[in-house]
Design an enzyme around this catalytic site. Sequence first.
Site, PDB file in Angstrom:
ATOM      1  N   GLY A 149       0.823  -1.198   0.000  1.00  0.00           N
ATOM      2  CA  GLY A 149       0.000   0.000   0.000  1.00  0.00           C
ATOM      3  C   GLY A 149       0.858   1.249   0.000  1.00  0.00           C
ATOM      4  N   SER A 185       4.149   1.975   2.392  1.00  0.00           N
ATOM      5  CA  SER A 185       4.413   0.687   3.043  1.00  0.00           C
ATOM      6  C   SER A 185       5.890   0.334   3.055  1.00  0.00           C
ATOM      7  CB  SER A 185       3.627  -0.423   2.339  1.00  0.00           C
ATOM      8  OG  SER A 185       4.068  -0.551   0.999  1.00  0.00           O
ATOM      9  N   GLY A 186       6.712   1.116   2.352  1.00  0.00           N
ATOM     10  CA  GLY A 186       8.141   0.828   2.271  1.00  0.00           C
ATOM     11  C   GLY A 186       8.547   0.102   1.008  1.00  0.00           C
ATOM     12  N   LYS A 187       7.640   0.067   0.033  1.00  0.00           N
ATOM     13  CA  LYS A 187       7.900  -0.655  -1.217  1.00  0.00           C
ATOM     14  C   LYS A 187       9.163  -0.168  -1.913  1.00  0.00           C
ATOM     15  CE  LYS A 187       4.195   0.768  -3.265  1.00  0.00           C
ATOM     16  NZ  LYS A 187       3.667   1.679  -2.262  1.00  0.00           N
ATOM     17  N   SER A 188       9.223   1.125  -2.167  1.00  0.00           N
ATOM     18  CA  SER A 188      10.334   1.673  -2.953  1.00  0.00           C
ATOM     19  C   SER A 188      11.669   1.507  -2.250  1.00  0.00           C
ATOM     20  CB  SER A 188      10.086   3.142  -3.281  1.00  0.00           C
ATOM     21  OG  SER A 188       8.965   3.269  -4.138  1.00  0.00           O
ATOM     22  N   HIS A 209      12.565  10.620  -3.535  1.00  0.00           N
ATOM     23  CA  HIS A 209      13.046   9.339  -4.052  1.00  0.00           C
ATOM     24  C   HIS A 209      14.469   9.473  -4.598  1.00  0.00           C
ATOM     25  CE1 HIS A 209       9.660   6.321  -4.229  1.00  0.00           C
ATOM     26  NE2 HIS A 209       9.068   7.368  -3.702  1.00  0.00           N
ATOM     27  N   ARG A 223      17.144   9.896  -1.860  1.00  0.00           N
ATOM     28  CA  ARG A 223      17.376   8.705  -1.043  1.00  0.00           C
ATOM     29  C   ARG A 223      18.380   7.753  -1.697  1.00  0.00           C
ATOM     30  NH1 ARG A 223      11.953   6.527  -0.139  1.00  0.00           N
ATOM     31  NH2 ARG A 223      12.168   5.526  -2.149  1.00  0.00           N
ATOM     32  N   ASP A 279       9.879   1.781 -10.956  1.00  0.00           N
ATOM     33  CA  ASP A 279       9.072   2.355  -9.878  1.00  0.00           C
ATOM     34  C   ASP A 279       8.217   3.475 -10.460  1.00  0.00           C
ATOM     35  OD1 ASP A 279       8.043   2.976  -7.405  1.00  0.00           O
ATOM     36  OD2 ASP A 279       9.950   3.579  -6.525  1.00  0.00           O
TER      37      ASP A 279
END
Length: 170
Positions: A9, A12-15, A49, A52, A82
Amino acid sequence: MALTLVLGGARSGKSAHAEALVASLPPPWRYIATAQAWDDEMAARIAEHRGRREPGWETIDAPHDLAAAVGALPAGAPVLVDCLTLWLSNRLLAEADLATECAALVEALAAHDGPVVVVSNEVGLSIVPDNALGRCFRDAQGRLNQMVAARASRVIFMVAGLPMMVKDER
Protein backbone atom coordinates in the site's frame (compact mmCIF):
# COMPACT_ATOMS: atom_id res chain seq x y z
CA MET A 1 17.32 -12.87 -9.12
CA ALA A 2 15.36 -12.57 -12.35
CA LEU A 3 12.02 -10.76 -11.91
CA THR A 4 10.90 -9.59 -8.47
CA LEU A 5 7.58 -7.84 -7.75
CA VAL A 6 7.38 -5.68 -4.64
CA LEU A 7 3.76 -4.90 -3.74
CA GLY A 8 2.17 -2.92 -0.95
CA GLY A 9 0.00 0.00 0.00
CA ALA A 10 0.89 3.67 0.10
CA ARG A 11 3.92 4.38 2.30
CA SER A 12 4.41 0.69 3.04
CA GLY A 13 8.14 0.83 2.27
CA LYS A 14 7.90 -0.66 -1.22
CA SER A 15 10.33 1.67 -2.95
CA ALA A 16 12.98 1.69 -0.23
CA HIS A 17 12.93 -2.12 -0.06
CA ALA A 18 13.11 -2.43 -3.85
CA GLU A 19 16.02 0.03 -3.97
CA ALA A 20 17.88 -2.01 -1.35
CA LEU A 21 17.34 -5.21 -3.36
CA VAL A 22 18.83 -3.65 -6.49
CA ALA A 23 21.62 -1.84 -4.60
CA SER A 24 22.75 -5.20 -3.18
CA LEU A 25 23.82 -6.10 -6.72
CA PRO A 26 26.91 -4.74 -8.50
CA PRO A 27 26.39 -1.30 -10.12
CA PRO A 28 25.60 0.42 -12.36
CA TRP A 29 21.93 0.33 -11.40
CA ARG A 30 19.11 1.57 -13.61
CA TYR A 31 16.03 3.24 -12.12
CA ILE A 32 13.13 3.51 -14.53
CA ALA A 33 10.83 6.19 -13.15
CA THR A 34 7.21 6.41 -14.27
CA ALA A 35 6.13 9.46 -12.26
CA GLN A 36 5.41 12.85 -13.77
CA ALA A 37 5.65 16.04 -11.69
CA TRP A 38 2.30 17.67 -12.47
CA ASP A 39 2.37 19.75 -9.27
CA ASP A 40 4.71 20.83 -6.46
CA GLU A 41 3.70 18.00 -4.16
CA MET A 42 4.55 15.35 -6.77
CA ALA A 43 7.81 17.13 -7.57
CA ALA A 44 8.69 16.89 -3.87
CA ARG A 45 7.91 13.15 -3.84
CA ILE A 46 10.15 12.61 -6.87
CA ALA A 47 12.93 14.65 -5.22
CA GLU A 48 12.60 12.55 -2.05
CA HIS A 49 13.05 9.34 -4.05
CA ARG A 50 16.05 10.72 -5.95
CA GLY A 51 17.65 12.06 -2.78
CA ARG A 52 17.38 8.71 -1.04
CA ARG A 53 19.38 6.89 -3.72
CA GLU A 54 23.14 6.72 -3.40
CA PRO A 55 25.45 7.59 -6.31
CA GLY A 56 25.64 4.93 -9.00
CA TRP A 57 21.99 5.05 -10.13
CA GLU A 58 21.09 6.04 -13.68
CA THR A 59 17.54 7.38 -13.89
CA ILE A 60 15.48 6.73 -17.01
CA ASP A 61 12.16 8.57 -17.22
CA ALA A 62 9.47 6.43 -18.85
CA PRO A 63 6.00 7.64 -17.85
CA HIS A 64 4.45 6.14 -20.99
CA ASP A 65 6.64 3.82 -23.09
CA LEU A 66 7.80 1.56 -20.30
CA ALA A 67 8.09 -1.62 -22.37
CA ALA A 68 10.47 0.13 -24.78
CA ALA A 69 12.55 1.52 -21.89
CA VAL A 70 12.93 -1.96 -20.41
CA GLY A 71 13.69 -3.43 -23.85
CA ALA A 72 16.46 -0.87 -24.42
CA LEU A 73 18.39 -1.80 -21.27
CA PRO A 74 21.81 -3.37 -21.68
CA ALA A 75 21.98 -7.10 -21.01
CA GLY A 76 22.66 -7.95 -17.39
CA ALA A 77 21.82 -4.48 -16.09
CA PRO A 78 20.11 -4.53 -12.67
CA VAL A 79 16.97 -2.41 -12.97
CA LEU A 80 14.29 -1.04 -10.70
CA VAL A 81 10.94 -0.02 -12.20
CA ASP A 82 9.07 2.36 -9.88
CA CYS A 83 6.20 2.10 -10.28
CA LEU A 84 3.65 0.17 -12.32
CA THR A 85 0.78 2.02 -10.65
CA LEU A 86 1.81 5.43 -11.93
CA TRP A 87 2.58 4.02 -15.37
CA LEU A 88 -0.83 2.36 -15.54
CA SER A 89 -2.63 5.54 -14.51
CA ASN A 90 -0.65 7.49 -17.14
CA ARG A 91 -1.70 5.02 -19.81
CA LEU A 92 -5.33 4.88 -18.62
CA LEU A 93 -5.65 8.65 -18.78
CA ALA A 94 -4.05 8.59 -22.25
CA GLU A 95 -6.85 6.18 -23.29
CA ALA A 96 -4.34 3.51 -24.28
CA ASP A 97 -5.19 -0.10 -25.06
CA LEU A 98 -4.33 -1.34 -21.57
CA ALA A 99 -4.58 -5.05 -22.30
CA THR A 100 -2.12 -4.82 -25.20
CA GLU A 101 0.29 -2.50 -23.40
CA CYS A 102 0.25 -4.51 -20.18
CA ALA A 103 0.97 -7.72 -22.09
CA ALA A 104 3.87 -6.05 -23.93
CA LEU A 105 5.26 -4.71 -20.67
CA VAL A 106 5.12 -8.07 -18.92
CA GLU A 107 6.92 -9.69 -21.86
CA ALA A 108 9.62 -7.00 -21.79
CA LEU A 109 10.12 -7.42 -18.03
CA ALA A 110 10.37 -11.20 -18.34
CA ALA A 111 12.72 -10.99 -21.34
CA HIS A 112 15.31 -8.68 -19.74
CA ASP A 113 18.60 -10.52 -19.34
CA GLY A 114 19.33 -9.29 -15.85
CA PRO A 115 17.71 -8.71 -12.48
CA VAL A 116 14.49 -6.66 -12.54
CA VAL A 117 12.70 -5.38 -9.45
CA VAL A 118 9.26 -3.89 -10.05
CA VAL A 119 7.27 -1.81 -7.57
CA SER A 120 3.48 -1.73 -7.67
CA ASN A 121 0.63 -0.75 -5.38
CA GLU A 122 -1.87 -3.28 -4.14
CA VAL A 123 -5.01 -1.20 -4.61
CA GLY A 124 -7.54 -3.99 -4.20
CA LEU A 125 -7.51 -3.95 -0.39
CA SER A 126 -9.45 -0.72 -0.13
CA ILE A 127 -13.06 0.25 -0.71
CA VAL A 128 -14.71 -0.11 -4.10
CA PRO A 129 -14.27 3.23 -5.90
CA ASP A 130 -17.48 5.23 -6.34
CA ASN A 131 -16.87 6.02 -10.02
CA ALA A 132 -16.29 4.11 -13.24
CA LEU A 133 -12.77 5.47 -13.85
CA GLY A 134 -11.67 4.46 -10.35
CA ARG A 135 -13.13 0.98 -10.71
CA CYS A 136 -11.54 0.59 -14.16
CA PHE A 137 -8.16 1.57 -12.73
CA ARG A 138 -8.47 -0.72 -9.69
CA ASP A 139 -9.42 -3.67 -11.88
CA ALA A 140 -6.66 -2.99 -14.43
CA GLN A 141 -4.08 -2.67 -11.64
CA GLY A 142 -5.18 -5.96 -10.14
CA ARG A 143 -4.90 -7.70 -13.51
CA LEU A 144 -1.45 -6.19 -14.18
CA ASN A 145 -0.18 -7.20 -10.73
CA GLN A 146 -1.39 -10.76 -11.36
CA MET A 147 0.32 -10.89 -14.75
CA VAL A 148 3.64 -9.69 -13.33
CA ALA A 149 3.37 -11.96 -10.27
CA ALA A 150 2.76 -14.97 -12.50
CA ARG A 151 6.03 -14.30 -14.38
CA ALA A 152 8.04 -13.24 -11.32
CA SER A 153 10.31 -15.65 -9.51
CA ARG A 154 9.80 -13.65 -6.33
CA VAL A 155 6.87 -11.60 -4.97
CA ILE A 156 7.25 -9.56 -1.79
CA PHE A 157 4.34 -7.86 -0.02
CA MET A 158 5.29 -4.87 2.13
CA VAL A 159 3.36 -4.06 5.31
CA ALA A 160 4.46 -1.20 7.60
CA GLY A 161 7.99 -1.39 6.22
CA LEU A 162 8.23 -5.14 6.72
CA PRO A 163 8.69 -7.50 3.77
CA MET A 164 6.51 -10.62 3.62
CA MET A 165 7.62 -13.22 1.11
CA VAL A 166 4.61 -14.30 -0.95
CA LYS A 167 6.44 -16.27 -3.65
CA ASP A 168 10.05 -17.39 -3.91
CA GLU A 169 11.06 -19.69 -6.79
CA ARG A 170 14.73 -18.74 -6.90
